[in-house]
Enzyme design. Structure first.
Site, short mmCIF file in Angstrom:
data_model
loop_
_atom_site.label_atom_id
_atom_site.label_comp_id
_atom_site.label_asym_id
_atom_site.label_seq_id
_atom_site.Cartn_x
_atom_site.Cartn_y
_atom_site.Cartn_z
N LYS A 41 26.05 28.71 46.61
CA LYS A 41 27.33 29.34 46.95
C LYS A 41 28.15 29.50 45.70
O LYS A 41 28.29 28.56 44.91
CB LYS A 41 28.10 28.43 47.94
CG LYS A 41 29.44 29.00 48.38
CD LYS A 41 29.31 29.85 49.60
CE LYS A 41 30.52 30.74 49.84
NZ LYS A 41 30.52 31.99 49.03
N LYS A 46 32.02 21.36 41.85
CA LYS A 46 33.18 21.75 42.65
C LYS A 46 32.82 21.82 44.12
O LYS A 46 33.52 21.29 44.98
CB LYS A 46 33.66 23.13 42.17
CG LYS A 46 34.87 23.66 42.88
CD LYS A 46 35.04 25.16 42.75
CE LYS A 46 34.92 25.66 41.34
NZ LYS A 46 35.39 27.07 41.23
N LYS A 59 26.38 31.24 40.78
CA LYS A 59 27.34 32.23 40.28
C LYS A 59 26.59 33.50 39.94
O LYS A 59 25.40 33.46 39.64
CB LYS A 59 28.04 31.72 39.01
CG LYS A 59 29.41 32.34 38.79
CD LYS A 59 30.43 31.69 39.67
CE LYS A 59 31.77 32.39 39.61
NZ LYS A 59 32.82 31.55 40.19
N ASP A 107 35.08 36.89 42.66
CA ASP A 107 35.61 36.18 41.49
C ASP A 107 36.40 37.26 40.74
O ASP A 107 36.80 38.26 41.35
CB ASP A 107 34.46 35.57 40.66
CG ASP A 107 34.96 34.55 39.64
OD1 ASP A 107 35.16 33.39 40.01
OD2 ASP A 107 35.16 34.91 38.47
N ASN A 144 44.67 37.25 42.45
CA ASN A 144 44.68 36.61 43.75
C ASN A 144 45.04 35.11 43.68
O ASN A 144 45.81 34.61 44.50
CB ASN A 144 43.26 36.86 44.31
CG ASN A 144 42.87 35.90 45.36
OD1 ASN A 144 42.26 34.88 45.06
ND2 ASN A 144 43.20 36.22 46.57
O1 2IT Z 1 35.18 30.06 41.28
C1 2IT Z 1 35.12 30.00 42.53
O2 2IT Z 1 35.10 28.93 43.13
C2 2IT Z 1 35.04 31.26 43.26
N1 2IT Z 1 35.05 32.31 42.65
C3 2IT Z 1 34.95 31.28 44.76
C4 2IT Z 1 33.53 31.11 45.21
C5 2IT Z 1 33.31 31.23 46.68
O3 2IT Z 1 32.13 31.17 47.06
O4 2IT Z 1 34.26 31.40 47.45
#
Ligand code: 2IT
Length: 453
Positions: free
Chosen positions: A93, A117, A129, A169, A244
């Site tokens: 994810k 995270k 990512k 992102d 955002n």
């Molecule tokens: O850096 C991040 O945590 C995000 N861009 C969100 C990633 C997500 O799967 O919602």
């Protein structure tokens, strides 16, 4: 960076050797491994199976060609990546970033951070990512659509609701997610909306997802203030960015009686001494990004009688709380000195790795500020993405109140487990190390339990 543990030093040096020309990836590995030293010292079983050598190597990474046609009929070739870093605790994810400067090392650093995270959220999501060196600036809707369709045509075979779930992102918001989901559905012939998060509400998006990263950061900040016995009301907050994340943070800060005074972008920064506190101002910040407003910062300054400082970063503005929300390495030594020189007591990272290691160590070493790490502070975004996945698999929709309450609970818990992990290792109220230790533990347990692969 100094390593006291010889094993971790070796892991770091090997990683640098195996990933040449990827300074951001080296930076995050060095930062994470040094924080984990007390854990590795206490748990020799990790070294025995070389768990850390495995931890810094992505499970797999895809590179693909993305070809698209602009409105003049000219053809362009970009590069796309997806890094499936660690799937030990759940489906991969993490977001997708479209930005000119994106490269393999940046995607890897973000995937590595995402692993810790996502673990911290307490929900079952692995780390990933993706992104492309596509530059969304100045592109028409039709160009963005063609790019997103081409990107998804390459990516769709590697992802799925139980495999890998991308999201937005930088450079990827609701519009891009919509185009990518449409293409996924067309290619697969199924309504698997759990394959992406950050969707529009009409096809499976979650209420509060757009606000989640910023709101979550402020909920976390409130826990820090509770710990120090301070009050958020009237606190002057210096923020960077205007996307955002910044918007969500500003909205929640204003709601709780704090006074956000800056926003910034590549063009410079806006200083609004009266505070970005009214609904009209907060909505304007929202529209700056979602409507792709040209010269939005200057327009804000003109409309609301604020100062616009072209070409500068906001860190010379005096505040009580600093929240970098823009991008990696936006705060180096010079900026760290400006921030600590202001006498502020709180440095709350929000963007992914906004602080150089040198600046971070400097601020932590001063002992005058609480320093909070982005891996914990911005985890509410991906946390609500996981709630969006839950709603999609249940085929139902939660109310805004339900999602917000879950987000709030999650951020309280992230702060609590981070503080407890630091205490457990005798580090005091060290949120930076605590977050990494707490995030690491669950992933390490799962990897050890599942055997070596
Ligand atoms: O850096 C991040 O945590 C995000 N861009 C969100 C990633 C997500 O799967 O919602």
């Amino acid at each position: 960076m100094e390593f006291k543990n010889a094993y971790l030093k070796k892991v770091y040096e090997e990683a640098v050797r195996k990933n040449p020309g990827e300074p951001e990836f080296h930076q995050t590995i060095s930062e994470v491994l040094t924080s984990l030293e007390p854990v590795i010292d206490r748990h020799p079983e990790y070294e025995k199976v070389d768990l850390m050598g495995r931890m810094v190597e992505p499970e797999r990474m895809f590179t693909f060609r993305v070809v698209w046609q602009d409105d003049n009929g000219d053809w362009h070739t970009n590069r796309g990546w997806r890094c499936q870093f660690n799937g030990a605790i759940g489906p991969y994810k993490g977001g997708i970033r479209f930005q000119k400067n994106v490269n393999q090392g940046i995607i890897k650093f973000l995937g590595f951070e995402q692993t810790f995270k996502n673990s911290l959220t307490g929900l079952p999501i692995g780390g990933a990512k993706g992104g492309s060196d596509f530059d969304p600036a100045g592109k028409s809707d039709a160009e963005v659509m063609r790019f997103c369709q081409s990107f998804m045509t390459a990516l769709y075979r590697y992802i799925g609701p139980d495999i890998d779930v991308p999201a937005g992102d930088m450079g990827v918001g609701g519009r891009e997610i919509g185009f990518m989901y449409g293409q996924y559905r067309r290619l697969k012939g199924v309504f698997e909306n759990g394959v992406l998060t950050g969707k529009g509400l009409s096809y499976g998006g979650s209420l509060i997802r757009p606000e989640a990263t910023g709101y979550g950061a402020v909920y976390y900040l409130c826990e820090v203030l509770k710990h120090t016995g301070d009050d958020i009301k009237g606190k002057k907050v210096v923020l960077s960015g205007y996307g955002n994340v910044t918007w969500g943070a500003v909205k929640k800060l204003a709601e709780l009686g704090a006074v956000p005074v800056t926003i910034s972008g590549r063009a410079g920064y806006v200083y609004d001494p009266a505070g970005i506190t009214t609904d009209e101002k907060v909505d304007f910040v929202y529209r700056m990004r979602t409507e792709g407003m040209k010269d939005g910062l200057a327009a804000y300054a003109e409309k609301f009688g604020a100062e616009f400082h072209p070409g500068e970063k906001p860190w010379s503005v005096k505040g009580d709380i600093y929240m970098p929300c823009a991008t990696q390495n936006e705060v180096a030594m010079k900026e760290a000195e400006q921030i600590s020189g202001s006498g502020a007591k709180y440095y709350i990272e929000v963007a992914n790795m906004p602080t150089s290691n040198e600046a971070l160590n400097y601020m932590r070493g001063l002992g005058t500020m609480v320093v909070a790490p982005s891996k914990a502070v911005n985890a509410g975004g991906v946390g609500v993405s996981a709630l969006e996945m839950a709603q999609n698999s249940e085929r139902l929709v939660w109310t805004a109140e339900q999602v917000d309450a879950e987000l709030h609970r999650m951020m309280i818990n992230i702060h609590k487990v981070s503080a407890e992990a630091a205490e457990e290792y005798g580090l005091g109220y060290d949120l930076v190390s605590g977050a990494k230790i707490a995030g690491f533990k669950k992933v390490a347990d799962a990897m050890m339990a599942q055997g070596c692969f």
